[in-house]
Design a protein around this motif. Sequence first.
Motif, PDB file in Angstrom:
ATOM      1  N   LEU A   1      99.479  85.385  74.084  1.00 55.08           N
ATOM      2  CA  LEU A   1     100.426  85.446  72.981  1.00 55.08           C
ATOM      3  C   LEU A   1     101.818  85.004  73.425  1.00 55.08           C
ATOM      4  O   LEU A   1     102.231  85.246  74.566  1.00 55.08           O
ATOM      5  CB  LEU A   1     100.504  86.864  72.418  1.00 55.08           C
ATOM      6  N   THR A   2     102.534  84.373  72.517  1.00 54.57           N
ATOM      7  CA  THR A   2     103.909  83.960  72.773  1.00 54.57           C
ATOM      8  C   THR A   2     104.793  84.472  71.629  1.00 54.57           C
ATOM      9  O   THR A   2     104.298  85.026  70.646  1.00 54.57           O
ATOM     10  CB  THR A   2     104.018  82.432  72.878  1.00 54.57           C
TER      11      THR A   2
ATOM     12  N   LEU B   1      96.132  93.173  67.412  1.00 50.16           N
ATOM     13  CA  LEU B   1      96.134  92.216  68.513  1.00 50.16           C
ATOM     14  C   LEU B   1      95.242  91.030  68.185  1.00 50.16           C
ATOM     15  O   LEU B   1      95.614  89.867  68.384  1.00 50.16           O
ATOM     16  CB  LEU B   1      95.680  92.917  69.786  1.00 50.16           C
ATOM     17  N   LEU B   2      94.048  91.296  67.670  1.00 46.80           N
ATOM     18  CA  LEU B   2      93.137  90.210  67.297  1.00 46.80           C
ATOM     19  C   LEU B   2      93.734  89.347  66.195  1.00 46.80           C
ATOM     20  O   LEU B   2      93.598  88.114  66.211  1.00 46.80           O
ATOM     21  CB  LEU B   2      91.796  90.791  66.843  1.00 46.80           C
ATOM     22  N   LEU B   3      94.413  89.977  65.234  1.00 48.52           N
ATOM     23  CA  LEU B   3      95.049  89.220  64.165  1.00 48.52           C
ATOM     24  C   LEU B   3      96.162  88.334  64.722  1.00 48.52           C
ATOM     25  O   LEU B   3      96.319  87.174  64.309  1.00 48.52           O
ATOM     26  CB  LEU B   3      95.611  90.170  63.108  1.00 48.52           C
TER      27      LEU B   3
ATOM     28  N   TYR C   1      99.629  91.521  76.274  1.00 46.92           N
ATOM     29  CA  TYR C   1      99.802  90.455  75.293  1.00 46.92           C
ATOM     30  C   TYR C   1      99.986  89.091  75.973  1.00 46.92           C
ATOM     31  O   TYR C   1      99.402  88.090  75.547  1.00 46.92           O
ATOM     32  CB  TYR C   1     101.015  90.750  74.411  1.00 46.92           C
ATOM     33  N   GLN C   2     100.786  89.078  77.020  1.00 51.50           N
ATOM     34  CA  GLN C   2     101.064  87.813  77.692  1.00 51.50           C
ATOM     35  C   GLN C   2      99.820  87.242  78.368  1.00 51.50           C
ATOM     36  O   GLN C   2      99.558  86.032  78.288  1.00 51.50           O
ATOM     37  CB  GLN C   2     102.195  88.003  78.707  1.00 51.50           C
TER      38      GLN C   2
ATOM     39  N   LYS D   1      96.461  84.344  64.449  1.00 51.29           N
ATOM     40  CA  LYS D   1      97.641  83.698  63.864  1.00 51.29           C
ATOM     41  C   LYS D   1      98.180  82.604  64.780  1.00 51.29           C
ATOM     42  O   LYS D   1      98.630  81.554  64.309  1.00 51.29           O
ATOM     43  CB  LYS D   1      98.734  84.736  63.611  1.00 51.29           C
ATOM     44  N   GLN D   2      98.149  82.842  66.083  1.00 50.73           N
ATOM     45  CA  GLN D   2      98.681  81.858  67.026  1.00 50.73           C
ATOM     46  C   GLN D   2      97.626  80.867  67.505  1.00 50.73           C
ATOM     47  O   GLN D   2      97.929  79.994  68.324  1.00 50.73           O
ATOM     48  CB  GLN D   2      99.322  82.573  68.222  1.00 50.73           C
TER      49      GLN D   2
END
Length: 423
Positions: free
Chosen positions: A159-160, A313-315, A154-155, A319-320
Amino acid sequence: MAKIQIPRGTQDIMPGTVELWHYIEAKARDLCRRFNYHEIRTPLFESTELFQRGVGETTDIVEKEMYNVSNPRSEDALTLRPEGTAGVVRSYVENKLYGSPNQPVKMYYLGPMFRHERPQAGRYRQFVQFGAEAIGSSDPAIDAEVIALAMRLYQELGLTGLSVELNSVGTLEDRANHRKHLLEHLNGVRDQLCPDCQSRIDRNPLRVLDCKNETCKTLTKDAPSILEYLSDESAAHFEAVKAYLTELGIAYTVNPRMVRGLDYYTQTAFEIKMAEIGAVETLCGGGRYNGLVAELGGDDMPGIGFALSIERLLLALEKQGVQLPVSVGIDCFVAIQTPDAKSAAFRLVDRLRSAGVAAELDYLDRKMKAQLKQADRLAARFTVIIGESELASGTAVLKEMATGEQQEIKLDELPAVIASRLG
């Protein structure tokens, strides 16, 4: 005649989007390489009994969500796989991987799973899971490693706002000690619980704490915690996992109500969540399953793993507003000025592709202006133009699309020249 439409809860992953999947899958495979996890590919369908025994007959997956496969020529009860761990452990036992000199056995999988549930954002009836399993070690350090592997994916994708929720569900003995006290509490509110929880009280009361019904959450908020009944060994294991996560700089919160939705978990259980993602706040889940190998017919070997949904994960990335650095376009478009040049262009495209260059040419007999527009639409870095004069001289015009710079190059030299400029 009516059009045949895609089944509910599934999706077509189209060109232009599938490249995002390629990027994520390549990142996951590279991470597993760095962590020394090796890919395993198991069948899309397995014996129904595998999931009944491995996942647990009281789970939502087994009770409500499995796609069972019937075959009139066979009495075998088969099920499309709803998750990956049970199949991996079955393969571990069947292929005697416990005898491998490389221990623990560290594997990952990446592929479609099937669950009959209500489709919603980030949740499909056919979905793709990436998961990792480490079988053969009870070291709490490998619990932290598995969590770190999921977090790192994720990182590294950008993603945060991620958080780890952690719990220990103890051993079978710990849960037996906890069970009688939990039952006292649950039986006091049994009539007010939802039908699912009422049916689980006698079969698997710990699962009641995992219910998402708000009324059930309120009624069980003061239920005794499993953490109060951990043996010294389980408590020490849990403390060590937390310490290793701290060593890695991975922040966590302890959630004593988290039991996960699968019956095979023991000791460590965890979820990775992201703030403000609505109905799919949980991105990833996993835990330790020390009794699963024995349950599926192998020696009693410890194991731990996780699984995450690529769709979620794609969503989360959407979102971010995370833009993945996905390369688009082709390297070279070959434009044809005259019909006589078609054969030479066709041969050149094949030679370019053999040299590792992504190349395309016109198959619709378009005019030169339309061909150049097509090169732009394909985001070609170079365009090669072949006409009557070029055919006569054995050359072609090479145009760099970003700068507009053009030069005449011999046809035989073009593949090497373009490959060199592409680096």
